[in-house]
Design a protein around this motif. Structure first.
Motif, PDB file in Angstrom:
ATOM      1  N   GLY A 104       0.558  -1.218   0.136  1.00 45.89           N
ATOM      2  CA  GLY A 104      -0.040  -0.267   0.252  1.00 45.89           C
ATOM      3  C   GLY A 104       0.462   1.303   0.444  1.00 45.89           C
ATOM      4  N   GLU A 105       1.900   1.121  -0.627  1.00 44.92           N
ATOM      5  CA  GLU A 105       3.027   2.512  -0.570  1.00 44.92           C
ATOM      6  C   GLU A 105       3.499   2.349  -1.750  1.00 44.92           C
ATOM      7  OE1 GLU A 105       3.375   4.238   1.976  1.00 44.92           O
ATOM      8  OE2 GLU A 105       2.832   3.503   3.316  1.00 44.92           O
ATOM      9  N   SER A 106       4.303   3.702  -2.076  1.00 45.09           N
ATOM     10  CA  SER A 106       4.659   4.460  -3.115  1.00 45.09           C
ATOM     11  C   SER A 106       5.795   2.966  -3.379  1.00 45.09           C
ATOM     12  CB  SER A 106       4.926   5.376  -3.865  1.00 45.09           C
ATOM     13  OG  SER A 106       4.015   6.109  -3.648  1.00 45.09           O
ATOM     14  N   THR A 107       6.442   2.699  -4.877  1.00 47.30           N
ATOM     15  CA  THR A 107       7.698   2.078  -4.851  1.00 47.30           C
ATOM     16  C   THR A 107       8.217   2.200  -5.806  1.00 47.30           C
ATOM     17  OG1 THR A 107       6.498   0.539  -6.556  1.00 47.30           O
ATOM     18  CG2 THR A 107       7.165  -0.164  -4.195  1.00 47.30           C
ATOM     19  N   SER A 108       9.849   2.014  -6.238  1.00 49.07           N
ATOM     20  CA  SER A 108      10.083   2.868  -7.103  1.00 49.07           C
ATOM     21  C   SER A 108      11.466   2.240  -7.826  1.00 49.07           C
ATOM     22  CB  SER A 108      10.830   4.801  -7.024  1.00 49.07           C
ATOM     23  OG  SER A 108       9.996   5.463  -6.522  1.00 49.07           O
TER      24      SER A 108
ATOM     25  N   SER B 288      12.660   6.221   3.373  1.00 47.30           N
ATOM     26  CA  SER B 288      12.546   4.494   1.856  1.00 47.30           C
ATOM     27  C   SER B 288      13.332   4.272   2.297  1.00 47.30           C
ATOM     28  CB  SER B 288      12.223   5.232   0.942  1.00 47.30           C
ATOM     29  OG  SER B 288      13.996   6.516   1.397  1.00 47.30           O
ATOM     30  N   ILE B 289      12.699   3.401   2.077  1.00 46.70           N
ATOM     31  CA  ILE B 289      14.224   1.476   2.153  1.00 46.70           C
ATOM     32  C   ILE B 289      14.298   1.141   1.132  1.00 46.70           C
ATOM     33  CG2 ILE B 289      12.377  -0.089   2.590  1.00 46.70           C
ATOM     34  CD1 ILE B 289      14.389  -1.196   4.755  1.00 46.70           C
ATOM     35  N   ALA B 290      15.980   0.858   0.135  1.00 43.98           N
ATOM     36  CA  ALA B 290      16.374   0.589  -1.033  1.00 43.98           C
ATOM     37  C   ALA B 290      16.736  -0.081  -1.214  1.00 43.98           C
ATOM     38  CB  ALA B 290      17.194   2.074  -1.559  1.00 43.98           C
ATOM     39  N   VAL B 291      16.968  -1.338  -1.626  1.00 45.12           N
ATOM     40  CA  VAL B 291      17.732  -2.696  -2.140  1.00 45.12           C
ATOM     41  C   VAL B 291      18.166  -2.454  -3.257  1.00 45.12           C
ATOM     42  CG1 VAL B 291      16.528  -3.811  -0.043  1.00 45.12           C
ATOM     43  CG2 VAL B 291      15.937  -3.872  -2.539  1.00 45.12           C
TER      44      VAL B 291
ATOM     45  N   ILE C 145      15.920  -0.760  -5.863  1.00 45.32           N
ATOM     46  CA  ILE C 145      14.538  -0.234  -5.758  1.00 45.32           C
ATOM     47  C   ILE C 145      14.418   0.357  -4.448  1.00 45.32           C
ATOM     48  CG2 ILE C 145      13.023  -1.643  -7.853  1.00 45.32           C
ATOM     49  CD1 ILE C 145      12.572  -3.434  -5.230  1.00 45.32           C
ATOM     50  N   ASN C 146      13.365   0.830  -3.868  1.00 44.63           N
ATOM     51  CA  ASN C 146      12.084   1.083  -2.933  1.00 44.63           C
ATOM     52  C   ASN C 146      11.360   1.256  -2.874  1.00 44.63           C
ATOM     53  OD1 ASN C 146      11.382   3.336  -4.283  1.00 44.63           O
ATOM     54  ND2 ASN C 146      12.815   4.528  -2.424  1.00 44.63           N
TER      55      ASN C 146
END
Length: 259
Positions: A111-115, A209-212, A225-226
Motif C-alpha cells: 500500500g505504498e509507493s515503489t520505484s 524510504s528503504i532501498a535495496v 528499488i525502494n
C-alpha cells in the motif's frame, strides 16, 4: 523542495578536437527546461544556460524547426518529441518494462509507493515507478532526477561504486541531509555490508524510504528499488525488507533471462 536545479552559469569542460559545441549547447537548452521551468522566454533560457540571448535564439528556433520546441512568439515550451531522446535508451535497457510489474505487485502488497532508479553521475534517475499517493511536493515520474547522496536508492548505488569520487561538500536538501563526504563514505560502507539503505527525511521532510540493489547473476548492480513511506506510517521500513529484497531478486532474474 524542487528537483536538482540547473545552475545559472554551468561549468563547461574544455572542448577536445572532436567536440561539437553547437550540439552541446543545443542539449544544454533542452535540459534547461524542467517541471518548474516548463515554459520560458528567451531571457529565461539565456539565464538558465549562461548562453547569450543571440545564441539561445538560434538554438531555440532550430529546435522549433526540428519539432522539439514550440513557441507562441514570446515563450518556448518543449514538445513530446523530446521523449524520443530518452525512449531509445529506456527501450534498449529493458529495465523499466521488467521492473514495473514487480513494483506494482510490491506496491499493492504494501500500500505504498515503489520505484526503480539507475545512477547517472552523482544523481539517480527514475526509470520506473508505482505511486499510491503523492508523498512529495514534487511529482516523481520516469526521468526525474535527485542527488544520489540524499536518497535511499542513491546510497545503494553509490555503495556499489568502489572508486567513488565525491565533491568536498554535498548539497543539503533538508536539515537532515548528510553533507559531509566522510560521513557519507562511512554510511556507504555500512550500506554495502548490510545490503540495504534507509534514509529518513534527507530528501524531503516527512518522507523515509528503504532501498535495496538489483543484483544480476554476473554480480552487477544496474539499478536499485525502494519503498517510500510517510513518517506517520505504521509500517517500519525494516519490517518490509524481506519483501523488497524478494522483489529485487525477481527483477534481477527477469533481467538475466533478457540477456
Amino acid at each position: 523542495m524542487s528537483e536538482h536545479p540547473i545552475p545559472d552559469a554551468p561549468q563547461r569542460r574544455t572542448p577536445g578536437d572532436e567536440f561539437v559545441q553547437a550540439l552541446a549547447r543545443g542539449l544544454e537548452v533542452i535540459t534547461s527546461f524542467d517541471a518548474e521551468h516548463a515554459t520560458m522566454t528567451l531571457s529565461d533560457v539565456s539565464k538558465r544556460t549562461g548562453l547569450s540571448r543571440a545564441t539561445c535564439r538560434r538554438l531555440l528556433l532550430t529546435l522549433v524547426e526540428l519539432g522539439y520546441v514550440r513557441t507562441d512568439g514570446k515563450a518556448f515550451t518543449l514538445t513530446p518529441q523530446v521523449l524520443k531522446l530518452g525512449t531509445a535508451y529506456l527501450a534498449g535497457l529493458g529495465l523499466p518494462q521488467v521492473a514495473h510489474p514487480h513494483l506494482e505487485k510490491l506496491s499493492a502488497a504494501l500500500g505504498e509507493s515503489t520505484s526503480c532508479a539507475v545512477l547517472d553521475g552523482t544523481d539517480i534517475v527514475y526509470v520506473a515507478r508505482c505511486s499510491t499517493r503523492r508523498l512529495m511536493t514534487v511529482g516523481i515520474t520516469v526521468g526525474t532526477r535527485f542527488p544520489a547522496h540524499a536518497t535511499s536508492m542513491g546510497r545503494v548505488l553509490l555503495a556499489a561504486e568502489r572508486d567513488l569520487a565525491l565533491p568536498e561538500t554535498l548539497p543539503a536538501l533538508t536539515a537532515h541531509t548528510v553533507t559531509d563526504p566522510d560521513v557519507l563514505r562511512a554510511e556507504l560502507v555500512q550500506v554495502r555490508e548490510q545490503g540495504y539503505a534507509v534514509v529518513t527525511q534527507e530528501l524531503e521532510l516527512g518522507l523515509r524510504s528503504i532501498a535495496v540493489p538489483v543484483r544480476t547473476s554476473d554480480g552487477k548492480i544496474p539499478a536499485a528499488i525502494n519503498v517510500s513511506l510517510p513518517m506517520n506510517s505504521p509500517l517500519d521500513p525494516l519490517d518490509r525488507l524481506d519483501q523488497v529484497q524478494a522483489t529485487a531478486r525477481a527483477i534481477a532474474e527477469d533481467l538475466d533471462h533478457l540477456h
